[in-house]
Design a protein around this motif. Structure first.
Motif, PDB file in Angstrom:
ATOM      1  N   PRO A 319       0.804  -1.224   0.000  1.00  0.00           N
ATOM      2  CA  PRO A 319       0.000   0.000   0.000  1.00  0.00           C
ATOM      3  C   PRO A 319       0.833   1.268   0.000  1.00  0.00           C
ATOM      4  O   PRO A 319       1.953   1.299   0.494  1.00  0.00           O
ATOM      5  CB  PRO A 319      -0.796  -0.113   1.313  1.00  0.00           C
ATOM      6  CG  PRO A 319       0.090  -0.928   2.205  1.00  0.00           C
ATOM      7  CD  PRO A 319       0.743  -1.934   1.297  1.00  0.00           C
ATOM      8  N   ILE A 320       0.257   2.299  -0.584  1.00  0.00           N
ATOM      9  CA  ILE A 320       0.805   3.631  -0.372  1.00  0.00           C
ATOM     10  C   ILE A 320       0.487   4.033   1.063  1.00  0.00           C
ATOM     11  O   ILE A 320      -0.297   3.374   1.754  1.00  0.00           O
ATOM     12  CB  ILE A 320       0.224   4.660  -1.347  1.00  0.00           C
ATOM     13  CG1 ILE A 320      -1.286   4.826  -1.120  1.00  0.00           C
ATOM     14  CG2 ILE A 320       0.512   4.291  -2.784  1.00  0.00           C
ATOM     15  CD1 ILE A 320      -1.853   6.094  -1.732  1.00  0.00           C
ATOM     16  N   ARG A 321       1.095   5.107   1.507  1.00  0.00           N
ATOM     17  CA  ARG A 321       0.751   5.685   2.810  1.00  0.00           C
ATOM     18  C   ARG A 321       0.331   7.115   2.588  1.00  0.00           C
ATOM     19  O   ARG A 321       0.892   7.821   1.751  1.00  0.00           O
ATOM     20  CB  ARG A 321       1.949   5.634   3.758  1.00  0.00           C
ATOM     21  CG  ARG A 321       2.424   4.230   4.034  1.00  0.00           C
ATOM     22  CD  ARG A 321       3.504   4.261   5.079  1.00  0.00           C
ATOM     23  NE  ARG A 321       4.035   2.925   5.307  1.00  0.00           N
ATOM     24  CZ  ARG A 321       4.965   2.655   6.201  1.00  0.00           C
ATOM     25  NH1 ARG A 321       5.471   3.622   6.940  1.00  0.00           N
ATOM     26  NH2 ARG A 321       5.395   1.427   6.369  1.00  0.00           N
ATOM     27  N   GLU A 322      -0.627   7.530   3.376  1.00  0.00           N
ATOM     28  CA  GLU A 322      -1.130   8.888   3.247  1.00  0.00           C
ATOM     29  C   GLU A 322      -0.679   9.721   4.443  1.00  0.00           C
ATOM     30  O   GLU A 322      -0.640   9.243   5.564  1.00  0.00           O
ATOM     31  CB  GLU A 322      -2.652   8.885   3.172  1.00  0.00           C
ATOM     32  CG  GLU A 322      -3.171   8.177   1.931  1.00  0.00           C
ATOM     33  CD  GLU A 322      -4.672   8.069   1.924  1.00  0.00           C
ATOM     34  OE1 GLU A 322      -5.275   8.563   0.970  1.00  0.00           O
ATOM     35  OE2 GLU A 322      -5.230   7.502   2.873  1.00  0.00           O
ATOM     36  N   ASN A 330       5.530   7.862   6.600  1.00  0.00           N
ATOM     37  CA  ASN A 330       6.288   6.664   6.937  1.00  0.00           C
ATOM     38  C   ASN A 330       5.745   5.947   8.165  1.00  0.00           C
ATOM     39  O   ASN A 330       6.013   4.769   8.358  1.00  0.00           O
ATOM     40  CB  ASN A 330       7.763   7.007   7.157  1.00  0.00           C
ATOM     41  CG  ASN A 330       8.533   7.074   5.856  1.00  0.00           C
ATOM     42  OD1 ASN A 330       8.165   6.424   4.885  1.00  0.00           O
ATOM     43  ND2 ASN A 330       9.582   7.857   5.822  1.00  0.00           N
ATOM     44  N   ILE A 331       5.005   6.635   8.998  1.00  0.00           N
ATOM     45  CA  ILE A 331       4.471   5.942  10.172  1.00  0.00           C
ATOM     46  C   ILE A 331       2.978   5.678  10.059  1.00  0.00           C
ATOM     47  O   ILE A 331       2.442   4.857  10.776  1.00  0.00           O
ATOM     48  CB  ILE A 331       4.748   6.719  11.485  1.00  0.00           C
ATOM     49  CG1 ILE A 331       4.038   8.079  11.499  1.00  0.00           C
ATOM     50  CG2 ILE A 331       6.234   6.904  11.707  1.00  0.00           C
ATOM     51  CD1 ILE A 331       4.116   8.778  12.845  1.00  0.00           C
ATOM     52  N   ASN A 332       2.290   6.357   9.139  1.00  0.00           N
ATOM     53  CA  ASN A 332       0.841   6.203   9.035  1.00  0.00           C
ATOM     54  C   ASN A 332       0.507   5.044   8.100  1.00  0.00           C
ATOM     55  O   ASN A 332       0.132   5.218   6.967  1.00  0.00           O
ATOM     56  CB  ASN A 332       0.204   7.490   8.524  1.00  0.00           C
ATOM     57  CG  ASN A 332      -1.307   7.388   8.502  1.00  0.00           C
ATOM     58  OD1 ASN A 332      -1.884   6.499   9.113  1.00  0.00           O
ATOM     59  ND2 ASN A 332      -1.943   8.297   7.794  1.00  0.00           N
ATOM     60  N   VAL A 333       0.672   3.835   8.603  1.00  0.00           N
ATOM     61  CA  VAL A 333       0.409   2.659   7.776  1.00  0.00           C
ATOM     62  C   VAL A 333      -0.585   1.752   8.492  1.00  0.00           C
ATOM     63  O   VAL A 333      -0.491   0.545   8.493  1.00  0.00           O
ATOM     64  CB  VAL A 333       1.710   1.918   7.432  1.00  0.00           C
ATOM     65  CG1 VAL A 333       2.338   1.285   8.653  1.00  0.00           C
ATOM     66  CG2 VAL A 333       1.491   0.897   6.328  1.00  0.00           C
TER      67      VAL A 333
END
Length: 530
Positions: A319-322, A330-333
């Protein structure tokens, strides 16, 4: 398969990306041609192209649930996927496809199966399915999920289309399977068709907390066989059933939105019926691998397989991360929510061990793409002496990476409790950077943790947690890491697979670290680029 209750999905593609961004062959570190960036260690903010070079991503949009199929007529793999856009229209997720003969280089086939033309159609949105070929009538079949937005209608149905050449497809609107006929609620999707050990075609469909089994002699007329459980109260998606050697396998994606679940997993048994029985009491039937059959991290989802008769491969999406900034993303996964849906197409080779258990390894043709040795220079260090890291905060920082890299090295720990890590997006002026930590859970058990380190780092990021594995008896870890812009895949000893999405890897430095005063020896460090 994605739950289809949001018609208009919005998101960011990549990292404030532009199509004219850095490519894998671009070794320019800055628009300033007079600065010697190769000899520096400050943090650099790279751009990233929309399309990956190794882990396929279309120029526009992203890859949703892959549906791989080996075409014996043409001798190649055709990987169907749900085409996701940043802003989907009122009808969405047509099937697009790529073809590959080595699972490392892809050619787009464009759109294969369109959606319905209206939100009132049974297939206004398409959902995951599969492709098979019938030698009897020389036809290709796609079985797929249809999703309609009619008020009060059946939400998900299973549909089919046929083709004589895998190019021109005809939808059979006279045939459908409806979940309402089998008491499945709103969940009735992801049909998987295969030849079972009774010699018949079988189709397994994901319903509400249960799988449904159908059988057929001709791929046209289907008879309901029955149902069997999913894993306790966890919704399982994208089933894939196959035989490999003496074992039957059932690969599935746990769909609940929790950081400890939502991973691609498998069951194994000596027969198809045995696979069904495994789900009756999963706790008693997990594969004997100590990790409930988990194959990868939460950054690899909707995994399904195909075999050319010699090797079997599995494809999923990373997935991409937003997020508003490079580091936020980088931390919002999914640490506290569902990861963004769809992304790049990641492929692994399935490794079958002597006891029948499975792990994932590198695709040989991917390794073959990284042929150019990059110069390797130590830019900074602490507690590093002739290949040995020891003492608090020990690390060795290496020079900048390219856009596509194969990093390889061997680590040997001095004791059973020593831990080490590999950091990317690291610079001498970084207040935070990203690390895969091979963490000792106890003397005999390890787990890869994702951590945001540095004086302003968040520490452990639970949303992209790894899974447990046994400590190597000789404390030796052979590590291979492949990066393609922000997609990173790490393999350890053909036993561990760790996929992640980390923005900013390109043209920043990286390091190997030791922790808590332990001692590790690092050898055979190499970086190869395309």
């Amino acid at each position: 398969m994605k739950k289809m209750y949001n018609i208009f999905y919005t998101g960011l593609v990549g990292c404030a990306l532009c199509a004219a961004g850095t490519s894998c062959s671009d070794d320019t570190y800055s628009p300033d041609p007079d600065k010697n960036w190769a000899g520096t260690t400050e943090f650099f903010t790279p751009t990233e192209p929309n399309a990956q070079q190794t882990y396929y991503n279309p120029q526009i949009g992203r890859c949703g649930d892959p549906m791989p199929f080996y075409d014996e007529n043409t001798g190649d793999f055709k990987v169907l996927y749900l085409q996701e856009y940043v802003n989907n229209g009122p009808t969405y997720h047509p099937f697009w496809a790529v073809t590959t003969d080595d699972c490392a280089n892809y050619e787009s086939l464009g759109e294969i199966l369109p959606t319905g033309s209206s939100v009132m159609d049974a297939d206004a949105a398409l959902g995951t399915g599969c492709a098979v070929y019938s030698e009897a009538d020389k036809q290709y079949y796609i079985y797929y999920t249809g999703h309609s937005f009619q008020a009060g209608s059946v939400r998900e149905v299973v549909m089919r289309a046929t083709s004589p050449d895998f190019k021109t497809w005809t939808k059979d609107y006279q045939w459908t399977l409806k979940g309402s006929d089998y008491n499945t609620g709103t969940d009735f999707r992801d049909p998987q068709v295969f030849k079972a050990d009774d010699g018949l075609w079988h189709m397994v469909i994901s319903g509400k907390l249960k799988f449904l089994d159908f059988k057929s002699t001709d791929l046209k007329n289907w008879e309901y066989v029955g149902q069997f459980n999913m894993v306790w109260d966890r919704m399982c998606e994208c089933p894939d059933i196959f035989k490999m050697g003496d074992w039957w396998y059932f690969i599935y994606s746990e769909g609940y939105r929790t950081d400890w679940s939502r991973k691609v997993k498998y069951m194994m048994a000596k027969s198809f019926q045995g696979l069904k029985d495994c789900f009756g009491d999963p706790g008693a039937h997990w594969p004997q691998d100590g990790k409930e059959g988990v194959l990868d991290t939460r950054a690899f989802y909707a995994g399904k397989t195909a075999s050319n008769g010699t090797d079997r491969y599995i494809w999923g999406w990373c997935p991409i991360r937003e997020g508003a900034t490079l580091f936020d993303k980088n931390i919002n996964v999914g640490a506290d929510s569902e990861p963004a849906w769809a992304g790049a197409l990641v492929c692994h080779k399935i490794i079958q061990h002597a006891d029948g258990t499975l792990t994932l390894g590198a695709v040989p043709a991917i390794a073959d793409k990284y042929t150019k040795d990059q110069s390797l220079n130590v830019m900074a260090s602490n507690g590093y002496n002739n290949g040995t890291l020891s003492g608090d905060g020990a690390y060795v920082l290496y020079n900048r990476l390219g856009a596509c890299n194969h990093i390889s090295f061997t680590v040997k720990t001095a004791g059973n409790s020593d831990k080490f890590g590999i950091s990317v997006v690291r610079a001498t002026d970084s207040k935070k950077y990203y690390t895969m930590v091979v963490n000792p859970e106890n003397d005999n058990w390890r787990k890869v943790n994702f951590e945001e380190e540095g004086s302003e780092g968040h520490g452990f990021i639970r949303g992209i947690d790894g899974y447990g594995f046994a400590r190597p008896a000789d404390n030796t870890y052979k590590v291979d890491i492949y990066t393609d812009n922000s997609v990173l895949v790490m393999y350890i000893n053909d036993n561990v697979c760790y996929t992640n999405r980390i923005y900013g890897i390109t043209k920043n430095c990286w390091s190997i670290n030791s922790y808590d005063g332990g001692t590790v020896t690092v050898s055979d460090v190499k970086v190869r680029v395309q």
